[in-house]
Enzyme design. Structure first.
Site, PDB file in Angstrom:
ATOM      1  N   PRO A  73      -9.028  47.579 -34.030  1.00  0.00           N
ATOM      2  CA  PRO A  73     -10.246  47.534 -34.835  1.00  0.00           C
ATOM      3  C   PRO A  73     -10.870  46.135 -34.941  1.00  0.00           C
ATOM      4  O   PRO A  73     -10.146  45.137 -35.007  1.00  0.00           O
ATOM      5  CB  PRO A  73      -9.782  48.003 -36.221  1.00  0.00           C
ATOM      6  CG  PRO A  73      -8.310  47.788 -36.237  1.00  0.00           C
ATOM      7  CD  PRO A  73      -7.862  47.996 -34.822  1.00  0.00           C
ATOM      8  N   ASN A  74     -12.181  46.128 -34.940  1.00  0.00           N
ATOM      9  CA  ASN A  74     -13.016  44.930 -35.094  1.00  0.00           C
ATOM     10  C   ASN A  74     -13.040  44.032 -33.859  1.00  0.00           C
ATOM     11  O   ASN A  74     -13.791  43.067 -33.822  1.00  0.00           O
ATOM     12  CB  ASN A  74     -12.588  44.099 -36.332  1.00  0.00           C
ATOM     13  CG  ASN A  74     -12.765  44.875 -37.611  1.00  0.00           C
ATOM     14  OD1 ASN A  74     -13.852  45.386 -37.870  1.00  0.00           O
ATOM     15  ND2 ASN A  74     -11.718  45.018 -38.396  1.00  0.00           N
ATOM     16  N   ARG A  84     -17.499  37.478 -34.465  1.00  0.00           N
ATOM     17  CA  ARG A  84     -16.660  37.598 -35.646  1.00  0.00           C
ATOM     18  C   ARG A  84     -15.738  36.383 -35.777  1.00  0.00           C
ATOM     19  O   ARG A  84     -15.000  36.076 -34.847  1.00  0.00           O
ATOM     20  CB  ARG A  84     -15.826  38.864 -35.431  1.00  0.00           C
ATOM     21  CG  ARG A  84     -14.664  39.031 -36.332  1.00  0.00           C
ATOM     22  CD  ARG A  84     -13.700  40.078 -35.791  1.00  0.00           C
ATOM     23  NE  ARG A  84     -12.662  40.275 -36.767  1.00  0.00           N
ATOM     24  CZ  ARG A  84     -11.418  40.601 -36.494  1.00  0.00           C
ATOM     25  NH1 ARG A  84     -11.038  40.781 -35.241  1.00  0.00           N
ATOM     26  NH2 ARG A  84     -10.552  40.751 -37.449  1.00  0.00           N
ATOM     27  N   TYR A  87     -11.170  33.396 -33.656  1.00  0.00           N
ATOM     28  CA  TYR A  87     -10.991  34.277 -32.492  1.00  0.00           C
ATOM     29  C   TYR A  87     -11.731  33.827 -31.237  1.00  0.00           C
ATOM     30  O   TYR A  87     -11.611  34.465 -30.193  1.00  0.00           O
ATOM     31  CB  TYR A  87     -11.429  35.701 -32.864  1.00  0.00           C
ATOM     32  CG  TYR A  87     -10.597  36.290 -33.986  1.00  0.00           C
ATOM     33  CD1 TYR A  87      -9.220  36.427 -33.857  1.00  0.00           C
ATOM     34  CD2 TYR A  87     -11.189  36.702 -35.180  1.00  0.00           C
ATOM     35  CE1 TYR A  87      -8.454  36.953 -34.881  1.00  0.00           C
ATOM     36  CE2 TYR A  87     -10.422  37.238 -36.216  1.00  0.00           C
ATOM     37  CZ  TYR A  87      -9.053  37.352 -36.058  1.00  0.00           C
ATOM     38  OH  TYR A  87      -8.290  37.871 -37.070  1.00  0.00           O
ATOM     39  N   ASN A  92      -3.497  44.704 -28.348  1.00  0.00           N
ATOM     40  CA  ASN A  92      -3.803  43.891 -29.520  1.00  0.00           C
ATOM     41  C   ASN A  92      -4.146  44.887 -30.631  1.00  0.00           C
ATOM     42  O   ASN A  92      -5.277  45.365 -30.704  1.00  0.00           O
ATOM     43  CB  ASN A  92      -4.976  42.950 -29.255  1.00  0.00           C
ATOM     44  CG  ASN A  92      -5.245  42.050 -30.461  1.00  0.00           C
ATOM     45  OD1 ASN A  92      -4.691  42.277 -31.549  1.00  0.00           O
ATOM     46  ND2 ASN A  92      -6.083  41.042 -30.284  1.00  0.00           N
ATOM     47  N   ALA A 103      -5.751  44.573 -36.977  1.00  0.00           N
ATOM     48  CA  ALA A 103      -5.248  44.753 -38.355  1.00  0.00           C
ATOM     49  C   ALA A 103      -4.174  45.834 -38.447  1.00  0.00           C
ATOM     50  O   ALA A 103      -3.307  45.775 -39.331  1.00  0.00           O
ATOM     51  CB  ALA A 103      -6.410  45.079 -39.283  1.00  0.00           C
ATOM     52  N   GLU A 148       2.775  43.174 -26.968  1.00  0.00           N
ATOM     53  CA  GLU A 148       1.857  42.985 -28.105  1.00  0.00           C
ATOM     54  C   GLU A 148       1.216  41.613 -27.989  1.00  0.00           C
ATOM     55  O   GLU A 148       1.922  40.632 -27.737  1.00  0.00           O
ATOM     56  CB  GLU A 148       2.673  43.075 -29.401  1.00  0.00           C
ATOM     57  CG  GLU A 148       1.871  42.761 -30.653  1.00  0.00           C
ATOM     58  CD  GLU A 148       2.759  42.661 -31.893  1.00  0.00           C
ATOM     59  OE1 GLU A 148       3.973  42.950 -31.808  1.00  0.00           O
ATOM     60  OE2 GLU A 148       2.221  42.277 -32.943  1.00  0.00           O
ATOM     61  N   HIS A 171      -1.830  38.763 -29.661  1.00  0.00           N
ATOM     62  CA  HIS A 171      -2.813  38.368 -30.679  1.00  0.00           C
ATOM     63  C   HIS A 171      -3.523  37.121 -30.207  1.00  0.00           C
ATOM     64  O   HIS A 171      -2.890  36.219 -29.628  1.00  0.00           O
ATOM     65  CB  HIS A 171      -2.129  38.096 -32.022  1.00  0.00           C
ATOM     66  CG  HIS A 171      -1.416  39.298 -32.539  1.00  0.00           C
ATOM     67  ND1 HIS A 171      -2.078  40.337 -33.144  1.00  0.00           N
ATOM     68  CD2 HIS A 171      -0.117  39.659 -32.474  1.00  0.00           C
ATOM     69  CE1 HIS A 171      -1.203  41.279 -33.440  1.00  0.00           C
ATOM     70  NE2 HIS A 171      -0.012  40.904 -33.050  1.00  0.00           N
ATOM     71  N   ARG A 178      -0.999  32.192 -40.361  1.00  0.00           N
ATOM     72  CA  ARG A 178      -2.062  32.703 -41.223  1.00  0.00           C
ATOM     73  C   ARG A 178      -1.486  33.326 -42.498  1.00  0.00           C
ATOM     74  O   ARG A 178      -0.359  33.026 -42.872  1.00  0.00           O
ATOM     75  CB  ARG A 178      -2.919  33.683 -40.398  1.00  0.00           C
ATOM     76  CG  ARG A 178      -3.518  32.999 -39.159  1.00  0.00           C
ATOM     77  CD  ARG A 178      -4.391  33.919 -38.360  1.00  0.00           C
ATOM     78  NE  ARG A 178      -5.551  34.339 -39.134  1.00  0.00           N
ATOM     79  CZ  ARG A 178      -6.319  35.395 -38.811  1.00  0.00           C
ATOM     80  NH1 ARG A 178      -6.028  36.094 -37.708  1.00  0.00           N
ATOM     81  NH2 ARG A 178      -7.348  35.724 -39.559  1.00  0.00           N
TER      82      ARG A 178
END
Ligand code: DQA
Length: 148
Positions: free
Chosen positions: A11-12, A19, A24, A75, A78, A99, A101, A108
């Site tokens: 998502p996003n 964004r 990012y 990825n 969230a 996985e 990111h 973070r």
């Protein structure tokens, strides 16, 4: 036969480039997908990409990958930090999964330190921006090479 990788964006990530660019980066998802394809071609790998903002659609993409793809690079965005469903889907299809990111999730907020996915992935790459995806492609190529 060429190994086929499914790259899944959560998502996003459709908003990449617009964004939180300080976190990012400025590359759009389309640009990132093109870079992933070019990297995969270098190693003679085939790549398909998929993005959704919906958890169920991501679960279905993983389920449908069975028998069609040799590796998944995901990825989960969230959903990394919340989704038992994505974890279970990866376990169910038993496709080797990496996985990734863009940001270093451990640098973070605390809630980002927990990944439901890492325990069912071959490994996790976090914090290298777009390179996180490309390093994952390289990892797939190395895994295949070692098997030969
Ligand atoms: C992310 C990190 C997640 O915590 C976040 O929710 C994202 C993107 C990353 O690529 O750095 O959406 O997965």
């Amino acid at each position: 036969m060429k190994a086929h990788i499914l790259v899944i964006h959560g998502p996003n990530l459709n908003l990449l480039g617009q964004r939180e660019t300080s976190v990012y980066g400025t590359a759009s998802l389309k640009e990132i997908n093109a870079l992933i394809k070019t990297e995969a071609e270098k190693y003679g790998l085939e790549v398909s990409t998929f993005q959704s903002n919906y958890e169920g659609a991501l679960v279905e993409a993983i389920q449908e990958a069975k028998g069609k793809y040799d590796f998944i690079i995901i990825n989960p965005a969230a959903y990394t930090h919340t989704s038992v469903a994505l974890r279970d889907a990866i376990l169910a299809v038993d496709i080797p999964t990496i996985e990734i990111h863009l940001s270093n999730i451990y640098k973070r907020e605390n809630f980002r330190h927990k990944s439901y996915i890492s325990g069912v992935a071959i490994g996790q790459i976090s914090g290298f921006g777009v390179q996180s995806y490309l390093l994952a492609v390289k990892a797939v190529a190395e895994i295949i090479k070692q098997k030969r």
